[in-house]
Design a protein around this motif. Structure first.
Motif, PDB file in Angstrom:
ATOM      1  N   SER A   1      -5.909 -76.616  -4.502  1.00 28.10           N
ATOM      2  CA  SER A   1      -6.153 -76.258  -5.891  1.00 28.10           C
ATOM      3  C   SER A   1      -6.363 -74.760  -6.055  1.00 28.10           C
ATOM      4  O   SER A   1      -5.821 -74.136  -6.972  1.00 28.10           O
ATOM      5  CB  SER A   1      -7.369 -77.014  -6.428  1.00 28.10           C
TER       6      SER A   1
ATOM      7  N   ASP B   1      -7.557 -75.649 -13.724  1.00 27.04           N
ATOM      8  CA  ASP B   1      -6.188 -75.902 -13.264  1.00 27.04           C
ATOM      9  C   ASP B   1      -5.468 -76.944 -14.100  1.00 27.04           C
ATOM     10  O   ASP B   1      -4.234 -77.002 -14.117  1.00 27.04           O
ATOM     11  CB  ASP B   1      -6.172 -76.286 -11.783  1.00 27.04           C
TER      12      ASP B   1
ATOM     13  N   CYS C   1     -11.553 -76.655 -10.605  1.00 24.26           N
ATOM     14  CA  CYS C   1     -10.690 -77.628  -9.932  1.00 24.26           C
ATOM     15  C   CYS C   1     -11.492 -78.897  -9.682  1.00 24.26           C
ATOM     16  O   CYS C   1     -12.713 -78.908  -9.775  1.00 24.26           O
ATOM     17  CB  CYS C   1     -10.156 -77.063  -8.611  1.00 24.26           C
TER      18      CYS C   1
END
Length: 322
Positions: free
Chosen positions: A112, A58, A89
């Motif tokens: 996330s 991410d 994440c």
């Protein structure tokens, strides 16, 4: 072209080499047409070369890597059925007065994953990877959230990154699903994963920055070892020949010699070094250069001779074995 040995029971059809998407998405702050074009060319080249495993996070390009990848797949829906998509994440970047930190809290993991799916424009990802250990991890809280995401159909598998065997074992003790992968740095430049084993009983053993038994633990428990940084940032390709560091120069020269011997690109030699290890390491390549992607795939067509493998190891470590 060889397709390699199936990685393990969790990913029987995964490509032996993964493509790391950290270089996609441009330099920002917004995605441009040229960024989409580059991502499309890279994805198309990877798929055509037999790579079906794509690794995200991410934080890559502040989410733009996932966004541009998602746009390409949305515009070419036929790609998705041939892909295994993984994203990470847990790393939160510096924000104002708040320092960079790690966060495995239930709310952040949920948020996330929702963000990952939104940017990729997908209903689910094949693998959610926890990105570096969080010292404040609440084990039961995290495990409950992971299982909830699995039941909701948002993730199929759970994996970890940069963890040792004790951390993996601790996390696994609370999960109702197996940890399928552990991604750590492994390359001709980063050799602690090998030095740990060969330095047992030597005076340098205490100087190795690696937790003993992690490789063996992952192999014994069918946890796929993924190698980030596998191409060593191009250090041992053409640029290394002129390095001021004698160790780098010697390694780059050997890589060039072996590339000529096996009739492949230098990238293939770097990956063949990892692939030769019996742990069935899955290298993750992050180059956006089409030529280097094609060179990397050549690693699947060769098997380094034992003497060549040891020459690469000893010369790149810069000192004889104990």
């Amino acid at each position: 072209m060889s397709t390699g040995i199936p990685l393990n029971k969790h990913f029987p059809v995964a490509s032996p080499i993964a493509y790391g998407c950290m270089g996609l998405g441009g330099s920002g702050p917004h995605i441009e047409d040229r960024d989409v074009k580059q991502a499309h060319e890279v994805i198309e080249c990877a798929l055509a070369s037999g790579i079906n495993f794509f690794d995200h996070a991410d934080i890559y390009r502040d989410g733009r890597a996932e966004q541009v990848f998602g746009k390409v797949v949305t515009d070419n829906p036929q790609y998705r059925e041939n892909m295994i998509i993984q994203s990470k994440c847990g790393i939160r970047k510096k924000d104002g007065a708040q320092v960079g930190r790690y966060d495995f809290s239930s709310d952040w993991v949920r948020e996330s994953v929702d963000g990952i799916l939104s940017r990729l424009n997908l209903d689910y990802i094949d693998v959610l990877m926890l990105h570096r250990p969080d010292p404040l991890m609440a084990l039961d809280e995290l495990a409950e959230q992971v299982l909830r995401l699995k039941k909701q159909g948002k993730i199929n598998h759970i994996a970890v990154s940069n963890m040792n065997l004790h951390q993996i074992s601790f996390l696994q003790s609370a999960l109702g699903m197996p940890i399928v992968s552990n991604q750590i740095e492994m390359s001709l430049e980063k050799l602690d994963w090998l030095d740990d084993g060969v330095s047992v009983g030597s005076e340098r053993n205490s100087q190795v920055d690696f937790v003993s038994g992690t490789l063996e633990y992952c192999q014994r428990h069918q946890i796929q070892l993924q190698a980030w940084g596998s191409l060593a940032r191009g250090l041992y390709s053409e640029q290394g020949i002129d390095s001021n560091d004698p160790k780098v120069r010697a390694t780059a020269e050997l890589v060039k010699t072996l590339a000529n011997k096996y009739q492949v690109g230098s990238e293939a030699i770097l990956l063949a070094f990892l692939l030769r290890h019996p742990a069935k390491i899955q290298p993750v390549i992050g180059t956006t250069q089409i030529r280097r992607i094609k060179n990397a795939i050549q690693a699947l067509d060769i098997r380094l001779e034992r003497s060549d493998w040891y020459n690469l190891y000893v010369i790149s470590r810069g000192r004889p074995l104990p």
